[in-house]
Scaffold this active site. Sequence first.
Site, PDB file in Angstrom:
ATOM      1  N   ASP A 149     -42.900 -29.559  -8.587  1.00 10.97           N
ATOM      2  CA  ASP A 149     -41.548 -29.998  -8.248  1.00 10.97           C
ATOM      3  C   ASP A 149     -41.087 -29.237  -7.011  1.00 10.97           C
ATOM      4  O   ASP A 149     -41.444 -28.081  -6.805  1.00 10.97           O
ATOM      5  CB  ASP A 149     -40.574 -29.827  -9.419  1.00 10.97           C
ATOM      6  CG  ASP A 149     -40.429 -28.407  -9.907  1.00 10.97           C
ATOM      7  OD1 ASP A 149     -39.517 -27.695  -9.456  1.00 10.97           O
ATOM      8  OD2 ASP A 149     -41.227 -27.995 -10.768  1.00 10.97           O
ATOM      9  N   ASP A 196     -31.864 -31.316 -14.851  1.00 11.96           N
ATOM     10  CA  ASP A 196     -32.192 -29.892 -14.868  1.00 11.96           C
ATOM     11  C   ASP A 196     -30.978 -29.155 -15.420  1.00 11.96           C
ATOM     12  O   ASP A 196     -29.970 -28.994 -14.738  1.00 11.96           O
ATOM     13  CB  ASP A 196     -32.525 -29.442 -13.441  1.00 11.96           C
ATOM     14  CG  ASP A 196     -32.901 -27.966 -13.342  1.00 11.96           C
ATOM     15  OD1 ASP A 196     -32.587 -27.202 -14.266  1.00 11.96           O
ATOM     16  OD2 ASP A 196     -33.484 -27.580 -12.312  1.00 11.96           O
ATOM     17  N   GLU A 247     -29.973 -25.617 -17.269  1.00 13.01           N
ATOM     18  CA  GLU A 247     -30.547 -24.299 -17.505  1.00 13.01           C
ATOM     19  C   GLU A 247     -29.507 -23.217 -17.245  1.00 13.01           C
ATOM     20  O   GLU A 247     -28.330 -23.510 -17.003  1.00 13.01           O
ATOM     21  CB  GLU A 247     -31.749 -24.096 -16.586  1.00 13.01           C
ATOM     22  CG  GLU A 247     -31.410 -24.273 -15.110  1.00 13.01           C
ATOM     23  CD  GLU A 247     -32.576 -23.978 -14.189  1.00 13.01           C
ATOM     24  OE1 GLU A 247     -32.803 -22.778 -13.927  1.00 13.01           O
ATOM     25  OE2 GLU A 247     -33.247 -24.933 -13.744  1.00 13.01           O
TER      26      GLU A 247
END
Length: 233
Positions: free
Chosen positions: A31, A120, A122
């Site tokens: 990524d 994403d 986190e």
Amino acid sequence: MTAACAAALALGTAALTAPPAAAWDLPLGHDVSSHQRNVDWAGARARGARFVYVKATESRSYRNPFFRGQYKGARDAGLIRGAYHFALPDKSSGTAQAAYFVRHGGDWRPDGRTLPPALDIERNPYGAKCYGLGKKAMVRWIRAFSDEVLRRTGRHPVIYTSTDWWNDCTGRSKAFGPDHALWLARYSSAGAGRLPAGWSHWTFWQYASSGPLPGDQNLFNGSRAALERLARG
């Protein structure tokens, strides 16, 4: 994924330069974000890359200035590619961030070359670990994001997270495992380890922050044919 989060994941663990030994036969991927700028996609393909996720957006205020070239370059090199959004749940609603993401690269098409959009979610690199949200509020935020991505693209987003963050900040929510693919963040040569609550297996595993491919190093938990089926929907 942010550099700060990468450092936190890698604490006490040497960066891996190759996949864990038990996973040599799984498709390799990576990524990238604006940090990688102009990627040598043909070189990545030659070194084994078969898929990639490209950062498109963050919150509702940031667009990766290299996204268009990275996304097209990956496809032109023969990689299956998808886009991801870095969530900042303290800045705006999940619905608003999902809409921003889809408008600026997070769309999906059933062409067999486009992975589902990815969220994403986190540790907050700018402040409080859970963005100042309680566990139930965090689950509602993620659900709102997912519902809007599904409404706009026809696909549930892949969820990128770590086990510790997920269990701490969602209260070990099991609401997403049945219909959201897991992209697990865990840097280890010993295996993927304990999974976040709600998931019995990982679909993607980010196992290192550096290696032979540009950006973070990933594996897909299946065959090349299964990867293509995931892309087709």
